[in-house]
Design a protein around this motif. Structure first.
Motif, PDB file in Angstrom:
ATOM      1  N   GLN A 198       0.849  -1.185   0.000  1.00 12.95           N
ATOM      2  CA  GLN A 198       0.000   0.000   0.000  1.00 12.95           C
ATOM      3  C   GLN A 198       0.886   1.237   0.000  1.00 12.95           C
ATOM      4  OE1 GLN A 198      -3.205   0.171  -0.275  1.00 12.95           O
ATOM      5  NE2 GLN A 198      -3.485  -2.047  -0.270  1.00 12.95           N
ATOM      6  N   PRO A 199       0.634   2.215  -0.870  1.00 10.85           N
ATOM      7  CA  PRO A 199       1.448   3.435  -0.850  1.00 10.85           C
ATOM      8  C   PRO A 199       1.214   4.198   0.445  1.00 10.85           C
ATOM      9  CG  PRO A 199      -0.398   3.683  -2.350  1.00 10.85           C
ATOM     10  CD  PRO A 199      -0.426   2.265  -1.880  1.00 10.85           C
ATOM     11  N   PHE A 200       2.299   4.772   0.978  1.00 11.54           N
ATOM     12  CA  PHE A 200       2.172   5.536   2.221  1.00 11.54           C
ATOM     13  C   PHE A 200       1.671   6.952   1.955  1.00 11.54           C
ATOM     14  CE2 PHE A 200       6.008   8.054   1.720  1.00 11.54           C
ATOM     15  CZ  PHE A 200       6.789   7.268   0.885  1.00 11.54           C
ATOM     16  N   VAL A 201       1.610   7.363   0.689  1.00 15.35           N
ATOM     17  CA  VAL A 201       1.065   8.664   0.316  1.00 15.35           C
ATOM     18  C   VAL A 201      -0.137   8.401  -0.577  1.00 15.35           C
ATOM     19  CG1 VAL A 201       1.527  10.823  -0.885  1.00 15.35           C
ATOM     20  CG2 VAL A 201       3.320   9.732   0.414  1.00 15.35           C
ATOM     21  N   ASP A 202      -1.194   9.098  -0.294  1.00 15.46           N
ATOM     22  CA  ASP A 202      -2.394   8.951  -1.108  1.00 15.46           C
ATOM     23  C   ASP A 202      -2.147   9.573  -2.477  1.00 15.46           C
ATOM     24  OD1 ASP A 202      -4.932   8.590  -2.038  1.00 15.46           O
ATOM     25  OD2 ASP A 202      -5.821  10.197  -0.834  1.00 15.46           O
ATOM     26  N   PRO A 203      -2.236   8.821  -3.567  1.00 11.94           N
ATOM     27  CA  PRO A 203      -1.967   9.390  -4.888  1.00 11.94           C
ATOM     28  C   PRO A 203      -2.964  10.467  -5.300  1.00 11.94           C
ATOM     29  CG  PRO A 203      -2.599   7.074  -5.058  1.00 11.94           C
ATOM     30  CD  PRO A 203      -2.532   7.414  -3.608  1.00 11.94           C
ATOM     31  N   GLU A 204      -4.118  10.506  -4.659  1.00 11.73           N
ATOM     32  CA  GLU A 204      -5.120  11.522  -4.972  1.00 11.73           C
ATOM     33  C   GLU A 204      -4.797  12.861  -4.301  1.00 11.73           C
ATOM     34  OE1 GLU A 204      -7.718  11.004  -7.030  1.00 11.73           O
ATOM     35  OE2 GLU A 204      -6.976   8.978  -7.387  1.00 11.73           O
ATOM     36  N   GLU A 205      -3.967  12.809  -3.276  1.00 13.05           N
ATOM     37  CA  GLU A 205      -3.658  14.029  -2.522  1.00 13.05           C
ATOM     38  C   GLU A 205      -2.631  14.864  -3.294  1.00 13.05           C
ATOM     39  OE1 GLU A 205      -1.900  15.254   1.874  1.00 13.05           O
ATOM     40  OE2 GLU A 205      -2.127  13.157   1.340  1.00 13.05           O
ATOM     41  N   HIS A 206      -2.852  16.177  -3.340  1.00  9.82           N
ATOM     42  CA  HIS A 206      -1.935  17.088  -4.025  1.00  9.82           C
ATOM     43  C   HIS A 206      -0.897  17.578  -3.011  1.00  9.82           C
ATOM     44  CE1 HIS A 206      -0.425  20.050  -6.779  1.00  9.82           C
ATOM     45  NE2 HIS A 206      -0.619  21.005  -5.879  1.00  9.82           N
TER      46      HIS A 206
END
Length: 76
Positions: free
Chosen positions: A4-12
């Motif tokens: 699971q990515p530790f950063v949300d790809p949707e978040e800018h």
């Protein structure tokens, strides 16, 4: 099993490396070093190195000459 990515790809996310500072006013006396340089020159009596073009064989020879000129007694 997928990671699971530790950063949300949707978040800018904005990347900030440093702060941009306002350019100093070149005519301001507060940021000027000219007054400081004049004070240092008066405190030490100025640099006692002859002006002109001087040629040396090595950097060591030039450094020796420069230190002799700086340390010599000031002429009246």
């Amino acid at each position: 099993m997928t990671k699971q990515p530790f950063v949300d790809p949707e978040e800018h996310l904005d990347k900030v490396v440093g702060r941009r500072l306002k350019a100093p006013d070149p005519l301001s006396v507060l940021t000027s070093n000219k007054a400081d340089s004049i004070a240092w020159r008066k405190a030490f009596g100025g640099v006692n190195v002859p002006r002109g073009v001087h040629r040396f064989r090595t950097h060591a020879e030039a450094n020796d000459w420069l230190w002799r000129m700086i340390c010599r007694p000031k002429r009246s």
